[in-house]
Motif scaffolding. Structure first.
Motif, mmCIF file in Angstrom:
data_model
loop_
_atom_site.group_PDB
_atom_site.id
_atom_site.type_symbol
_atom_site.label_atom_id
_atom_site.label_comp_id
_atom_site.label_asym_id
_atom_site.label_seq_id
_atom_site.Cartn_x
_atom_site.Cartn_y
_atom_site.Cartn_z
ATOM 1 N N GLY A 260 0.990 -1.101 0.051
ATOM 2 C CA GLY A 260 0.302 0.057 -0.308
ATOM 3 C C GLY A 260 0.865 1.484 -0.284
ATOM 4 N N ASP A 261 0.145 2.245 0.546
ATOM 5 C CA ASP A 261 0.808 3.118 0.199
ATOM 6 C C ASP A 261 1.766 3.630 1.373
ATOM 7 N N LEU A 262 1.893 3.051 2.004
ATOM 8 C CA LEU A 262 3.235 2.850 3.636
ATOM 9 C C LEU A 262 3.941 2.959 2.982
ATOM 10 N N LEU A 263 4.177 1.451 1.752
ATOM 11 C CA LEU A 263 5.382 1.029 1.331
ATOM 12 C C LEU A 263 5.683 1.465 0.173
ATOM 13 N N ASN A 264 5.170 2.343 -0.272
ATOM 14 C CA ASN A 264 5.552 2.644 -1.531
ATOM 15 C C ASN A 264 6.469 4.704 -0.888
ATOM 16 N N SER A 265 5.511 4.636 0.078
ATOM 17 C CA SER A 265 6.302 6.154 0.769
ATOM 18 C C SER A 265 8.115 5.437 1.004
ATOM 19 N N PHE A 266 7.701 4.217 1.951
ATOM 20 C CA PHE A 266 8.781 3.821 2.825
ATOM 21 C C PHE A 266 10.182 4.494 1.224
ATOM 22 N N PHE A 267 9.247 3.591 -0.118
ATOM 23 C CA PHE A 267 10.289 3.156 -0.715
ATOM 24 C C PHE A 267 10.915 4.214 -2.011
ATOM 25 N N THR A 268 10.137 5.441 -1.610
ATOM 26 C CA THR A 268 10.657 6.942 -2.276
ATOM 27 C C THR A 268 11.501 7.157 -1.560
ATOM 28 N N ALA A 269 11.142 7.856 -0.653
ATOM 29 C CA ALA A 269 12.021 7.633 0.581
ATOM 30 C C ALA A 269 13.308 7.619 0.709
ATOM 31 N N ALA A 270 13.404 6.383 0.627
ATOM 32 C CA ALA A 270 15.232 5.656 0.824
ATOM 33 C C ALA A 270 16.031 6.031 -1.146
ATOM 34 N N TYR A 271 14.591 5.568 -1.536
ATOM 35 C CA TYR A 271 15.217 5.339 -3.074
ATOM 36 C C TYR A 271 15.381 6.880 -3.713
ATOM 37 N N VAL A 272 14.409 7.875 -3.548
ATOM 38 C CA VAL A 272 14.909 9.187 -3.838
ATOM 39 C C VAL A 272 16.087 9.631 -3.008
ATOM 40 N N ALA A 273 16.678 9.208 -1.798
ATOM 41 C CA ALA A 273 17.605 9.668 -0.649
ATOM 42 C C ALA A 273 19.174 8.904 -1.307
ATOM 43 N N GLY A 274 18.938 8.085 -1.919
ATOM 44 C CA GLY A 274 19.834 7.310 -2.228
ATOM 45 C C GLY A 274 20.535 7.608 -3.705
ATOM 46 N N CYS A 275 19.186 8.515 -4.406
ATOM 47 C CA CYS A 275 19.533 8.718 -6.052
ATOM 48 C C CYS A 275 20.249 10.515 -5.267
ATOM 49 N N PHE A 276 19.785 10.960 -4.163
ATOM 50 C CA PHE A 276 20.536 12.552 -4.492
ATOM 51 C C PHE A 276 21.756 12.489 -3.935
ATOM 52 N N ALA A 277 22.341 11.136 -3.169
ATOM 53 C CA ALA A 277 23.556 10.743 -2.501
ATOM 54 C C ALA A 277 24.532 10.193 -4.065
ATOM 55 N N SER A 278 23.670 10.192 -4.748
ATOM 56 C CA SER A 278 24.527 9.045 -5.696
ATOM 57 C C SER A 278 25.006 10.379 -6.927
ATOM 58 N N ALA A 279 23.979 11.775 -7.050
ATOM 59 C CA ALA A 279 24.270 12.124 -7.334
ATOM 60 C C ALA A 279 25.517 13.203 -7.065
ATOM 61 N N LEU A 280 25.464 13.963 -5.730
ATOM 62 C CA LEU A 280 25.689 14.329 -5.139
ATOM 63 C C LEU A 280 27.758 13.940 -5.325
ATOM 64 N N ALA A 281 27.910 12.202 -5.563
ATOM 65 C CA ALA A 281 29.060 11.677 -5.527
ATOM 66 C C ALA A 281 29.382 11.951 -6.984
ATOM 67 N N SER A 282 27.881 11.458 -7.656
ATOM 68 C CA SER A 282 28.672 11.565 -9.264
ATOM 69 C C SER A 282 29.404 13.054 -10.059
#
Length: 446
Positions: A260-282
Motif C-alpha cells: 500500500g501507500d506506506l511501503l511506497n512512501s518508505f521506498f520513495t524516501a529510501a530511493y530518492v535519498a540514495g539517488c540524491f547521494a549518488s548525484a552528489l558523488a557522481s
C-alpha cells in the motif's frame, strides 16, 4: 574484506534494480530476472579480469588505466573518453529518477521543478563543500537494506495469501524472446557500475593482490544476487507488466500492490535519498575529473583548470555538469540508461582484452592452465560484453559513436596527428591539491 565488499555494494546502490525496472521488464516481455542473470554472468567474467589486472598492477586503477597499460596511451585515452560519457550521464539519470518519483508522489508539483531544484542544490553543495554529508551516508545505505528486507517479508506474506501463478516464468517461458532478453541485459549493465570501484582502494589495502580480486568478485556475486532476488519477487507479486500505470515509475505499482501507500512512501524516501547521494558523488567525481583534465591541459585550462579561492572546489566544471544534468528535462529514462551502459560495456570489453594482452601476449603465459585463466575466461568476457554492447538500440549507438568520433578528433587535435605525446586523462585516484572536499563528497555517497 567486509569493508571492501560493503564499499563496493554501497557504490553499486542496492535499490538500483528499480531504476530501470519498468523499462526492462516491458522490453523483455516480463523476463527481467532472466536478463539480470545474463548481465551478472557478463559482469562476473569482467570482475575476474579486473582481479587479474589488479594483480598485474597493484595500485589504484580503472578501465582507463588498464587499457592504457596494455594497449598504449592512445587506446587508453579513447577508453577514458568513452567512460567520460558515463560520468557525465550519471548525475543526469539521478536527477531524472528523482523527478519521476517525486512527481508521482507529489503530482501537483511539476516534474521539472524537482529536476531543476535537485540540480541547483547538488551543484551548490558541491561548490561550497559537503563534508556534512559524510555523517549521514551510513543512514542512506542502511535504509536501502532495511527496505529490501521489509519488501521481501511483505511480498512473501502477500504471495502466501494470493498464491503464485508461476515460479519459472520470469526466467523461462514458451515463446520467450531471447533477443529482447539480451537487449534488456545490455541496459542492465548500468546496475553494476561501481563493482570495479573496489580497485581504487588497492593502495590502502593490505595484501591487495589477494583481497581486491576477491572483493570485486564478491561484490559482483552479492550485487547480482540482490538484483535477481528483488526483480524475481517483483515479477511474482506483480506478474502482468501490461498493467503498469507508467513504465518509468512501474515500481510504484509493485510497492502499492505489496504494502500500500506506506511501503511506497518508505521506498520513495529510501530511493530518492540514495539517488540524491549518488548525484552528489557522481557530480563531484566528474567535476573533479574535468578539473584535473583542465589543470593538465587536456581541456582548456582557463575554463576547467581553476579552483574557487575560498572553497577550493572546481566551480566552472560543477556548473557545466549541473547544466548538462538539466538534459533530464527532455531525455527518456530508457535513453539515459542505454547511454550509460554504452560506455560501461565498451570499457568492460577492454578490461577483458587487457588481460589477454598483458598475460598471454606480453608475458608469454601460454601453458594450458594459463590459457584457461588468461585467454579463455577473459575471452568469454569479451564475447559477452561485446554482444551485449551490440544489443543496444540504434539511437544509443548513434549518440555513443558520435561521442567516440568527437574523442578521436579531439585526440588528433591535441597530439597534432600524433606528432605530440598523448596526454593523460587524470581519471585515476585523486592526488591533486585542493580536492579534499571533492574526495569527501565521493566517499560520502559511496
Amino acid at each position: 574484506m567486509p569493508s571492501l565488499v560493503f564499499f563496493g555494494l554501497a557504490y553499486m546502490v542496492p535499490l538500483t534494480v528499480w531504476t530501470t525496472y519498468g523499462v526492462v521488464t516491458t522490453s523483455t516481455e516480463g523476463h527481467l530476472p532472466a536478463a539480470y542473470i545474463v548481465t551478472t554472468l557478463a559482469m562476473l567474467l569482467t570482475a575476474y579480469s579486473y582481479g587479474r589486472m589488479v594483480v598485474a598492477h597493484p595500485r589504484a586503477g580503472s578501465a582507463y588505466a588498464y587499457a592504457k597499460s596494455a594497449f598504449g596511451k592512445a587506446v587508453g585515452f579513447i577508453v577514458g573518453w568513452v567512460l567520460l560519457l558515463d560520468y557525465i550521464f550519471l548525475p543526469m539519470i539521478c536527477y531524472l529518477v528523482i523527478g519521476l518519483y517525486m512527481h508521482d508522489y507529489f503530482p501537483s508539483i511539476p516534474m521539472w521543478m524537482w529536476i531543476v531544484g535537485s540540480v541547483l542544490l547538488t551543484t551548490l553543495l558541491n561548490i561550497i563543500g559537503i563534508r556534512v554529508i559524510a555523517g549521514v551516508n551510513f543512514i542512506f545505505i542502511a535504509a536501502q537494506f532495511v527496505f529490501i528486507a521489509v519488501f521481501v517479508v511483505l511480498s512473501v506474506r502477500k504471495l502466501g495469501e494470493s498464491g503464485v501463478h508461476s515460479f519459472t516464468t520470469p526466467f523461462l517461458s514458451s515463446g520467450m524472446n531471447v533477443a529482447a532478453v539480451f537487449g534488456g541485459a545490455a541496459i542492465l549493465a548500468l546496475s553494476f557500475l561501481g563493482f570495479d570501484a573496489v580497485s581504487t582502494l588497492s593502495e590502502e589495502t593490505k595484501n591487495p593482490t589477494v583481497r581486491i580480486p576477491r572483493a570485486i568478485l564478491l561484490c559482483t556475486v552479492l550485487g547480482g544476487a540482490l538484483y535477481i532476488l528483488e526483480s524475481y519477487i517483483g515479477h511474482l507479486i506483480f506478474p502482468d507488466y501490461t498493467l503498469f500505470s507508467s513504465v518509468d515509475v512501474a515500481t510504484v505499482d509493485v510497492m502499492k500492490h505489496v504494502g500500500g501507500d506506506l511501503l511506497n512512501s518508505f521506498f520513495t524516501a529510501a530511493y530518492v535519498a540514495g539517488c540524491f547521494a549518488s548525484a552528489l558523488a557522481s557530480q563531484a567525481s566528474v567535476s573533479r575529473i574535468l578539473f584535473a583534465m583542465g589543470r593538465d591541459g587536456v581541456l582548456p585550462k582557463p575554463i576547467f583548470g581553476h579552483l574557487h579561492p575560498r572553497f577550493r572546489t572546481p566551480v566552472v566544471p560543477n556548473i557545466i555538469v549541473g547544466a548538462l544534468g538539466l538534459s533530464a528535462l527532455f531525455i527518456s529514462l530508457e535513453k539515459a540508461s542505454s547511454m550509460i551502459s554504452f560506455g560501461a560495456l565498451a570499457a568492460f570489453t577492454f578490461v577483458n582484452l587487457a588481460v589477454i594482452k598483458h598475460y598471454v601476449i606480453d608475458k608469454g603465459k601460454r601453458s594450458p592452465g594459463d590459457l584457461l585463466r588468461y585467454a579463455l575466461v577473459p575471452g568469454l568476457g569479451v564475447a559477452f560484453n561485446a554482444y551485449l554492447w551490440t544489443s543496444l538500440s540504434g539511437p544509443t549507438f548513434a549518440i555513443g559513436l558520435t561521442w567516440l568520433a568527437v574523442g578521436v578528433a579531439y585526440l588528433l587535435t591535441l597530439t597534432r596527428g600524433f606528432s605530440r605525446p598523448v596526454p593523460d586523462l587524470s581519471m585515476d585516484k585523486a592526488d591533486h591539491e585542493g580536492n579534499g572536499d571533492i574526495e569527501v563528497a565521493a566517499q560520502a555517497a559511496r
